[in-house]
Enzyme design. Structure first.
Site, PDB file in Angstrom:
ATOM      1  N   LYS A  76      51.088  29.895  38.126  1.00 45.32           N
ATOM      2  CA  LYS A  76      50.347  29.479  39.318  1.00 45.32           C
ATOM      3  C   LYS A  76      50.416  27.970  39.514  1.00 45.32           C
ATOM      4  O   LYS A  76      50.416  27.483  40.645  1.00 45.32           O
ATOM      5  CB  LYS A  76      48.900  29.955  39.223  1.00 45.32           C
ATOM      6  CG  LYS A  76      48.765  31.476  39.316  1.00 45.32           C
ATOM      7  CD  LYS A  76      47.326  31.938  39.274  1.00 45.32           C
ATOM      8  CE  LYS A  76      47.240  33.460  39.412  1.00 45.32           C
ATOM      9  NZ  LYS A  76      45.851  33.945  39.365  1.00 45.32           N
ATOM     10  N   LYS A 163      54.098  40.921  39.579  1.00 37.77           N
ATOM     11  CA  LYS A 163      53.106  41.986  39.663  1.00 37.77           C
ATOM     12  C   LYS A 163      52.382  41.970  41.002  1.00 37.77           C
ATOM     13  O   LYS A 163      52.318  40.946  41.684  1.00 37.77           O
ATOM     14  CB  LYS A 163      52.096  41.852  38.522  1.00 37.77           C
ATOM     15  CG  LYS A 163      51.100  40.723  38.675  1.00 37.77           C
ATOM     16  CD  LYS A 163      50.143  40.704  37.509  1.00 37.77           C
ATOM     17  CE  LYS A 163      49.059  39.645  37.710  1.00 37.77           C
ATOM     18  NZ  LYS A 163      48.071  39.998  38.727  1.00 37.77           N
ATOM     19  N   LYS A 166      46.124  40.677  44.284  1.00 36.94           N
ATOM     20  CA  LYS A 166      45.241  40.559  45.450  1.00 36.94           C
ATOM     21  C   LYS A 166      45.194  39.134  45.973  1.00 36.94           C
ATOM     22  O   LYS A 166      44.756  38.896  47.110  1.00 36.94           O
ATOM     23  CB  LYS A 166      43.831  41.024  45.097  1.00 36.94           C
ATOM     24  CG  LYS A 166      43.165  40.252  43.966  1.00 36.94           C
ATOM     25  CD  LYS A 166      41.835  40.859  43.604  1.00 36.94           C
ATOM     26  CE  LYS A 166      41.197  40.125  42.440  1.00 36.94           C
ATOM     27  NZ  LYS A 166      41.994  40.199  41.196  1.00 36.94           N
TER      28      LYS A 166
END
Length: 207
Positions: A76, A163, A166
């Site tokens: 990230k 993956k 959300k």
């Protein structure tokens, strides 16, 4: 215990009002899914201040080197660059507090969260060794991962190498609990597939 992790959500850019609304809607989803509040506790994370308080206590005994090894933070951080927050770096300690606060023994996690769970185990062991070495039972229970063979890692509909998440920018990369049948059908039809013929399982070259 079932709770909405709004403290985790604020580690990424967000709209406070929308987050509050989504948090309440998530509680409604839990109830709609059949979770019985008479048998299970359902709450919003930030409403129980012990989560933040325990996180700070655990921060004070967690070496930075442990957090710097977290793969999810590295991934990230590459995307966010200089805008990556300390909160995102400290995310795994908050997750450890979420688990250790309730003395969980088995924690159902996806394959991508096993490293975070191992960190929680290490933090619990470090706390016990430093402050309660002779206390039995141990003050903090060392949790173990509960992994299922099927569905441990569900991949993105747009990128088979990452993956399903959300927090991904594209809504087309995932199937939401609130998606209607037509939306799910459209997403499945548009999902990325490879050009190889046939169906295979457990092939790293075809995630």
């Amino acid at each position: 215990y079932f709770f909405v992790v709004d403290l985790h959500a604020i580690t990424l850019p967000h709209n406070p009002k929308e987050l509050a609304d989504v948090s309440l809607k998530t509680v409604a989803l839990y109830l709609a899914a059949g979770i019985d509040p008479k048998k299970s506790r359902i709450f919003i994370q930030s409403h129980v201040r012990a989560h933040a308080e325990l996180t700070w206590l655990l921060n004070c005994i967690t070496p930075m080197g442990w957090l710097e090894r977290m793969i999810q933070f590295k991934e990230k951080a590459r995307k966010q660059g200089e805008n990556v927050s300390v909160g995102l770096f400290d995310y795994p300690v908050l997750m450890a507090a979420d688990i250790l606060l309730y003395q969980a023994e088995l924690v159902p996690v996806g394959e991508d969260q096993t490293q975070h769970l191992e960190l929680a185990r290490n933090i619990a062991r470090r706390f016990n060794d430093q402050f309660a070495k002779r206390v039995r039972p141990r003050v903090l229970r060392e949790p173990r991962a509960l992994l299922v063979e099927s569905g441990a890692r569900v991949m993105s509909l747009e990128d088979g190498s990452s993956k399903m998440s959300k927090s991904a920018e594209s809504d087309m990369s995932r199937i939401n609990l609130t998606d209607d049948a037509a939306t799910i059908r459209r997403k499945i039809k548009r999902c990325k597939t490879d050009s190889a013929v046939g169906l295979t399982f457990d092939d790293p070259d075809r995630p």
